[in-house]
Design a protein around this motif. Structure first.
Motif, mmCIF file in Angstrom:
data_model
loop_
_atom_site.group_PDB
_atom_site.id
_atom_site.type_symbol
_atom_site.label_atom_id
_atom_site.label_comp_id
_atom_site.label_asym_id
_atom_site.label_seq_id
_atom_site.Cartn_x
_atom_site.Cartn_y
_atom_site.Cartn_z
ATOM 1 N N ALA A 1 0.844 -1.198 0.000
ATOM 2 C CA ALA A 1 0.000 0.000 0.000
ATOM 3 C C ALA A 1 0.873 1.239 0.000
ATOM 4 O O ALA A 1 2.037 1.208 0.410
ATOM 5 C CB ALA A 1 -0.914 0.004 1.225
ATOM 6 N N ALA A 2 0.300 2.332 -0.486
ATOM 7 C CA ALA A 2 0.963 3.625 -0.342
ATOM 8 C C ALA A 2 0.757 4.094 1.093
ATOM 9 O O ALA A 2 -0.104 3.578 1.803
ATOM 10 C CB ALA A 2 0.361 4.616 -1.320
ATOM 11 N N ASP A 3 1.554 5.041 1.506
ATOM 12 C CA ASP A 3 1.385 5.599 2.844
ATOM 13 C C ASP A 3 0.204 6.574 2.813
ATOM 14 O O ASP A 3 0.368 7.785 2.670
ATOM 15 C CB ASP A 3 2.676 6.297 3.284
ATOM 16 N N ASN A 4 -0.978 5.990 2.932
ATOM 17 C CA ASN A 4 -2.196 6.774 2.775
ATOM 18 C C ASN A 4 -2.374 7.818 3.867
ATOM 19 O O ASN A 4 -2.905 8.895 3.630
ATOM 20 C CB ASN A 4 -3.408 5.838 2.751
ATOM 21 N N TYR A 5 -1.922 7.482 5.065
ATOM 22 C CA TYR A 5 -2.067 8.445 6.158
ATOM 23 C C TYR A 5 -1.207 9.685 5.868
ATOM 24 O O TYR A 5 -1.680 10.815 5.982
ATOM 25 C CB TYR A 5 -1.662 7.799 7.494
ATOM 26 N N ALA A 6 0.039 9.461 5.446
ATOM 27 C CA ALA A 6 0.912 10.591 5.093
ATOM 28 C C ALA A 6 0.301 11.384 3.938
ATOM 29 O O ALA A 6 0.354 12.621 3.923
ATOM 30 C CB ALA A 6 2.296 10.083 4.708
ATOM 31 N N GLY A 7 -0.307 10.684 2.985
ATOM 32 C CA GLY A 7 -0.934 11.355 1.850
ATOM 33 C C GLY A 7 -2.092 12.240 2.294
ATOM 34 O O GLY A 7 -2.224 13.384 1.858
ATOM 35 N N GLY A 8 -2.926 11.712 3.194
ATOM 36 C CA GLY A 8 -4.051 12.495 3.724
ATOM 37 C C GLY A 8 -3.559 13.723 4.466
ATOM 38 O O GLY A 8 -4.160 14.807 4.378
ATOM 39 N N THR A 9 -2.459 13.560 5.179
ATOM 40 C CA THR A 9 -1.891 14.689 5.923
ATOM 41 C C THR A 9 -1.356 15.756 4.969
ATOM 42 O O THR A 9 -1.656 16.952 5.111
ATOM 43 C CB THR A 9 -0.754 14.171 6.840
ATOM 44 N N LEU A 10 -0.585 15.303 3.973
ATOM 45 C CA LEU A 10 -0.019 16.248 2.985
ATOM 46 C C LEU A 10 -1.119 17.065 2.304
ATOM 47 O O LEU A 10 -1.001 18.286 2.146
ATOM 48 C CB LEU A 10 0.740 15.481 1.896
ATOM 49 N N ALA A 11 -2.174 16.371 1.903
ATOM 50 C CA ALA A 11 -3.258 17.029 1.163
ATOM 51 C C ALA A 11 -3.956 18.061 2.048
ATOM 52 O O ALA A 11 -4.177 19.209 1.633
ATOM 53 C CB ALA A 11 -4.260 15.988 0.665
ATOM 54 N N THR A 12 -4.287 17.636 3.272
ATOM 55 C CA THR A 12 -5.034 18.533 4.158
ATOM 56 C C THR A 12 -4.164 19.725 4.555
ATOM 57 O O THR A 12 -4.642 20.875 4.587
ATOM 58 C CB THR A 12 -5.507 17.751 5.407
ATOM 59 N N GLU A 13 -2.898 19.459 4.846
ATOM 60 C CA GLU A 13 -1.996 20.568 5.229
ATOM 61 C C GLU A 13 -1.827 21.571 4.098
ATOM 62 O O GLU A 13 -1.712 22.775 4.340
ATOM 63 C CB GLU A 13 -0.629 20.011 5.657
ATOM 64 N N ARG A 14 -1.806 21.070 2.869
ATOM 65 C CA ARG A 14 -1.690 21.971 1.721
ATOM 66 C C ARG A 14 -2.861 22.965 1.694
ATOM 67 O O ARG A 14 -2.672 24.161 1.456
ATOM 68 C CB ARG A 14 -1.684 21.142 0.442
ATOM 69 N N LEU A 15 -4.060 22.449 1.941
ATOM 70 C CA LEU A 15 -5.253 23.310 1.912
ATOM 71 C C LEU A 15 -5.253 24.265 3.103
ATOM 72 O O LEU A 15 -5.590 25.451 2.968
ATOM 73 C CB LEU A 15 -6.521 22.442 1.900
ATOM 74 N N LEU A 16 -4.852 23.757 4.273
ATOM 75 C CA LEU A 16 -4.793 24.612 5.474
ATOM 76 C C LEU A 16 -3.771 25.729 5.262
ATOM 77 O O LEU A 16 -4.040 26.896 5.574
ATOM 78 C CB LEU A 16 -4.402 23.764 6.691
ATOM 79 N N ALA A 17 -2.613 25.385 4.721
ATOM 80 C CA ALA A 17 -1.542 26.371 4.530
ATOM 81 C C ALA A 17 -1.963 27.465 3.553
ATOM 82 O O ALA A 17 -1.504 28.603 3.635
ATOM 83 C CB ALA A 17 -0.277 25.679 4.031
ATOM 84 N N ALA A 18 -2.865 27.110 2.602
ATOM 85 C CA ALA A 18 -3.332 28.095 1.630
ATOM 86 C C ALA A 18 -4.439 28.970 2.219
ATOM 87 O O ALA A 18 -4.961 29.851 1.538
ATOM 88 C CB ALA A 18 -3.842 27.382 0.380
ATOM 89 N N GLY A 19 -4.797 28.695 3.486
ATOM 90 C CA GLY A 19 -5.799 29.533 4.155
ATOM 91 C C GLY A 19 -7.231 29.052 4.035
ATOM 92 O O GLY A 19 -8.157 29.784 4.401
ATOM 93 N N CYS A 20 -7.443 27.833 3.545
ATOM 94 C CA CYS A 20 -8.821 27.323 3.438
ATOM 95 C C CYS A 20 -9.437 27.210 4.838
ATOM 96 O O CYS A 20 -8.814 26.711 5.769
ATOM 97 C CB CYS A 20 -8.849 25.965 2.757
ATOM 98 N N GLN A 21 -10.686 27.645 4.951
ATOM 99 C CA GLN A 21 -11.394 27.608 6.235
ATOM 100 C C GLN A 21 -12.379 26.441 6.296
ATOM 101 O O GLN A 21 -12.689 25.956 7.375
ATOM 102 C CB GLN A 21 -12.169 28.923 6.442
#
Lengths: 328, 328
Positions: free
Chosen positions: A157-177
């Protein structure tokens, strides 16, 4: 029923060589000159000779076939995965018996019944159907990709947990509320759910509401468009979406644009998978890329170990990476 | 080598039925109650019994396998085609042996040598390699999709000439003055060239220069981007492109945008194929849609006729249609 009329000795006579030589050509064994090989091949072609592979298999008790059981090949992730599995298996002398289940448990069971009946040396599975009993009752070597099948079957499997974290952090860092996630129905146990767990834990950490829209992988495009329209109806505040696969990301972008939203100004979108074909057709999509080719070669390596009776590890987790496009 | 230790009689004893009954269950023959079927299946699972399918095949001289020989499954057109072939073959009791040639003639020859050696009941082929001799020398039932193999092998193809006409006329009607076409190298005899012939004949009719850029199907994305950049360097006047497939169309659109061109204002683009996955990821593309599912079912129907010794027609041409997006 077909009849086999031309025999090995007929080929030998036509080529002017011994039966042993024809047999060597057929089995790629022993020293043979190019001239001899050519003569035998010509004689076989002229006589329409079909060597009895089936009889040889019976003697060897090996088929050199590996069955692939996946939901469908008509999806960029599975297409690249099956193409790479095919390449890797070919390199090791196996050929591929395709068994796409179309997410139909009856069809997966029917395939398995046939495949387990001695027609393959091993299986690589990644279909989404659950509760298929045959997997537990077999001694056939099996490796799974992105699916928990039974405790004895190794999972790549891919590291799905790390992937979920990367994706969510990207949106948070861009200021998504107001970030929304799409994923499978949560009653399907799948490594995919690790993407959801990562998203929901990060939302909790930042005291934001976690909203996950459940979408069946095999729903039609029309059904998915209905769900994504509901998403915007019920959550007009949404300004970030982490989609569990790139196809869903592209459908969400379509719905958003139809509703007059500009991407990324009004809505940021991160997908998941990053298959080559999607990167070609939709290069603007920011996505979490799974190491698809590496997943395939790892699975084949594990399967060959199992077929040859070697010990294998339980789970192999491979790293993912964020591909930065313009959508988030 | 594996050993088969559990025998039919062991299963019969464990299930408390006769050997004939077990054999009937295995072969789906004769009247059987659901209780009996279940008892036999349970006994087989408990004993890890693998009925000797290979031995049965030897007796029947049939494998119920069909080989698919295509360039790759990692492409929206071939993915949808192979998925549909798999569905149709499954429905008729066949399973699929996958043989993607990766456009490598050696690999295609190696596959064919194995497949023709009695491992399949028939073949459906659409790989791009030419001059593979085995096709001419076999009595195995073969059907081809979008490829001329030999005069004895029926071909299922889309109406490529009509498709080329529709695409070119669309660009002409929109007022394009400098239309360029992309296609395979012209020395590969393929029904694909009918698209080029239609384009070039229409250009002649309207007294316009016909410019065809030759692009190998299996070139890498990077190689294709180089060619398409050359296209814009050498032909800055281009205002319309008829691409021979949707993947090339999307790459051309990427290059055009990188060069500051707006689509469709500065450049109109028409693709070819219209596979479902491309329609999902790139819905804005105007394209000529091939009837992919119908091509698959027609090929399977023809193959089954050939396998059962019935007469078949030589070529089946199926209609295409223009899907109007926003790119042309």
């Amino acid at each position: 029923m077909k009849k086999q009329t031309v025999k090995l000795e007929d080929v030998a006579a036509a080529a002017g060589v011994s039966k042993t030589t024809v047999s060597r050509v057929l089995n790629n064994r022993g020293y043979l000159s190019q001239t001899t090989i050519k003569k035998v091949h010509q004689a076989m072609a002229e006589l329409h000779y079909r060597p009895n592979v089936i009889a040889r298999q019976l003697y060897q008790q090996r088929t050199n076939l590996v069955g692939l059981v996946f939901p469908t090949v008509d999806n960029p992730f599975f297409a690249q995965l099956e193409a790479q599995l095919d390449r890797e298996l070919y390199r090791r002398g196996y050929r591929v018996l395709m068994g796409n289940s179309q997410n139909n448990p009856q069809r997966e069971e029917a395939y398995l019944r046939q495949l387990l009946n001695g027609q393959v040396d091993g299986l690589i599975v990644g279909a989404h159907n659950e509760g298929i009993e045959q997997y537990r009752d077999t001694t056939l070597p099996i490796v799974s990709i992105e699916r928990w099948v039974s405790k004895d079957i190794p999972v790549v499997a891919a590291d799905n947990y790390a992937g979920g974290t990367l994706a969510t952090e990207r949106l948070l860092a861009a200021g998504c509320q107001h970030i929304i996630h799409t994923n499978y129905p949560h009653d399907l146990p799948s490594p995919n759910l690790e993407r959801r767990r990562a998203y929901e834990e990060l939302m909790r950490k930042y005291h934001r509401p976690a909203v996950t829209y459940e979408v069946n992988f095999d729903s039609s495009v029309e059904e998915k468009l209905v769900i994504f329209n509901q998403l915007f109806d019920k959550h007009p505040e949404v300004d970030g979406i982490f989609a569990d696969n790139d196809t869903n990301a592209s459908l969400i972008m379509r719905v958003a644009r139809e509703r007059g939203r500009q991407i990324p100004r009004d809505l940021r979108v991160v997908g998941f998978d990053g298959a080559n074909m999607t990167r070609t057709l939709l290069p603007e999509l920011t996505t979490i890329q799974q190491p698809i080719d590496q997943m395939a070669s790892t699975a084949v390596e594990l399967l060959q170990k199992r077929i040859t009776g070697k010990k294998t590890v339980g789970t192999v987790q491979l790293p993912v990476k964020l591909i930065a496009g313009t959508t988030a």
